[in-house]
Design a protein around this motif. Structure first.
Motif, mmCIF file in Angstrom:
data_model
loop_
_atom_site.group_PDB
_atom_site.id
_atom_site.type_symbol
_atom_site.label_atom_id
_atom_site.label_comp_id
_atom_site.label_asym_id
_atom_site.label_seq_id
_atom_site.Cartn_x
_atom_site.Cartn_y
_atom_site.Cartn_z
ATOM 1 N N ALA A 9 0.841 -1.205 0.000
ATOM 2 C CA ALA A 9 0.000 0.000 0.000
ATOM 3 C C ALA A 9 0.868 1.244 0.000
ATOM 4 C CB ALA A 9 -0.902 -0.014 1.242
ATOM 5 N N ALA A 10 2.008 1.170 0.702
ATOM 6 C CA ALA A 10 2.887 2.337 0.757
ATOM 7 C C ALA A 10 3.426 2.676 -0.625
ATOM 8 C CB ALA A 10 4.045 2.060 1.717
ATOM 9 N N GLY A 123 -14.957 10.561 -2.680
ATOM 10 C CA GLY A 123 -13.922 9.547 -2.688
ATOM 11 C C GLY A 123 -12.547 10.121 -2.950
ATOM 12 N N PRO A 124 -11.553 9.257 -3.097
ATOM 13 C CA PRO A 124 -10.173 9.723 -3.278
ATOM 14 C C PRO A 124 -9.931 10.352 -4.638
ATOM 15 C CG PRO A 124 -10.294 7.361 -3.595
ATOM 16 C CD PRO A 124 -11.649 7.791 -3.108
ATOM 17 N N GLN A 244 -8.990 5.737 5.261
ATOM 18 C CA GLN A 244 -7.882 6.294 4.492
ATOM 19 C C GLN A 244 -7.063 5.210 3.815
ATOM 20 O OE1 GLN A 244 -7.480 9.550 3.672
ATOM 21 N NE2 GLN A 244 -9.495 9.582 4.647
ATOM 22 N N LEU A 245 -6.879 4.083 4.482
ATOM 23 C CA LEU A 245 -6.212 2.943 3.849
ATOM 24 C C LEU A 245 -7.018 2.476 2.652
ATOM 25 C CD1 LEU A 245 -4.116 0.648 3.707
ATOM 26 C CD2 LEU A 245 -5.558 -0.629 5.319
ATOM 27 N N PHE A 246 -8.323 2.369 2.825
ATOM 28 C CA PHE A 246 -9.192 1.984 1.704
ATOM 29 C C PHE A 246 -9.064 2.972 0.557
ATOM 30 C CE2 PHE A 246 -13.631 2.745 -0.019
ATOM 31 C CZ PHE A 246 -13.494 1.835 -1.057
ATOM 32 N N TYR A 250 -7.836 1.925 -2.992
ATOM 33 C CA TYR A 250 -8.819 2.051 -4.064
ATOM 34 C C TYR A 250 -8.286 2.921 -5.193
ATOM 35 C CZ TYR A 250 -12.831 2.821 -6.912
ATOM 36 O OH TYR A 250 -13.650 2.864 -8.023
ATOM 37 N N ALA A 251 -7.688 4.057 -4.854
ATOM 38 C CA ALA A 251 -7.162 4.958 -5.880
ATOM 39 C C ALA A 251 -6.133 4.248 -6.751
ATOM 40 C CB ALA A 251 -6.545 6.191 -5.233
ATOM 41 N N ALA A 252 -5.256 3.456 -6.128
ATOM 42 C CA ALA A 252 -4.235 2.734 -6.883
ATOM 43 C C ALA A 252 -4.865 1.669 -7.783
ATOM 44 C CB ALA A 252 -3.231 2.094 -5.929
ATOM 45 N N ALA A 253 -5.851 0.945 -7.242
ATOM 46 C CA ALA A 253 -6.492 -0.109 -8.025
ATOM 47 C C ALA A 253 -7.344 0.472 -9.149
ATOM 48 C CB ALA A 253 -7.344 -0.992 -7.115
#
Length: 264
Positions: A9-10, A123-124, A244-246, A250-253
């Motif tokens: 995630a990082a 959302g992000p 925030q982790l989600f 999510y943004a990356a996926a």
């Protein structure tokens, strides 16, 4: 910019920040974003725009590099595939933007509409760039490449692994069910997944884990199956606890999904 590879995630978050900081939108993109926001203010069609972009990109096959985010969904017979029921209305809405910003291709516009919709709903921020190549009619994909909501985790893995995703990304992407509702005339199911279906947050995961399920909310077999295996259920729990982790995952996926089959 290349698609974010499967990883931590990082690393994904760093990649998202890097792209956000260095990518300057073109005048056409800025204009299209403004028109999309005007559309969403006038007509709360954000969920169907997310669905349109997902169903276009979700046909990707990594093995033979067919399908993906190329707007082939606008052609017959693909737009008439069972999983795409109701999406003609979304393509017509996008056409109103395309008519005003003709220099943006359909593939870019479908994905931009989804990115703006997620952001509009709280959302992000999802990195985005223009440059996708629009499909021609001969490049339509066969039926059966999209997820079947009646199936379990083995089916989900077959579909998403074919695109190049892993379990963590499958769960993160499933969180987009926070938006919108199912319609019986389109999917055979009816109802919303969350109490506020025009708000993008981590409520989808909280509802999945609720000890006392709200009978008015929808839980599809493809939702409940996320709890069936530890490699998926652990992410449901983490995303329910940490919005925030989600959002980062999510943004990356979503970025990866929006570029499938492009920029190679």
């Amino acid at each position: 910019m290349s698609c974010i590879p499967c990883g931590s995630a990082a690393a994904a978050a760093k990649a998202v920040v890097a792209v956000s900081d260095t990518t300057m939108p073109s005048k056409a993109e800025v204009q299209a974003r403004g028109l999309l926001i005007d559309l969403y203010r006038a007509k709360p069609c954000m969920p169907i725009m997310v669905r349109l972009a997902w169903h276009d990109a979700g046909t990707f096959c990594a093995k033979d590099n067919t399908g993906g985010a190329n707007a082939s969904i606008r052609f017959e017979p693909e737009i008439s595939h069972g999983a795409n029921a109701g999406l003609t209305a979304a393509t017509q809405l996008v056409q109103t933007i395309k008519d005003k910003v003709p220099e943006i291709g359909y593939a870019d516009l479908y994905q931009l509409a989804s990115v703006v919709a997620v952001e509009f709903c709280g959302g992000p921020s999802i990195p985005f760039r223009l440059g996708r190549k629009d499909a021609v009619e001969k490049e339509v994909t066969p039926d059966g490449r999209l997820p079947d909501a009646k199936q379990g985790h083995e089916h989900l893995r077959d579909i998403f692994y074919r695109m190049g995703f892993v379990d963590r990304e499958i769960v993160a992407l499933s969180g987009a069910h926070a938006l919108g509702r199912a319609h019986a005339d389109r999917s055979g199911f009816d109802g919303a997944w969350t109490k506020e279906p025009l708000v993008f947050d981590n409520a989808y995961f909280k509802e999945l884990l609720a000890k006392e399920a709200d009978p008015s909310l929808l839980k599809l077999p493809s939702d409940l199956t996320l709890l069936d295996t530890p490699s998926m259920s652990k992410w449901v729990k983490l995303y329910a606890e940490d919005e925030q982790l989600f959002f980062r995952d999510y943004a990356a996926a979503h970025l990866k999904l929006s570029e499938l089959g492009q920029f190679q």
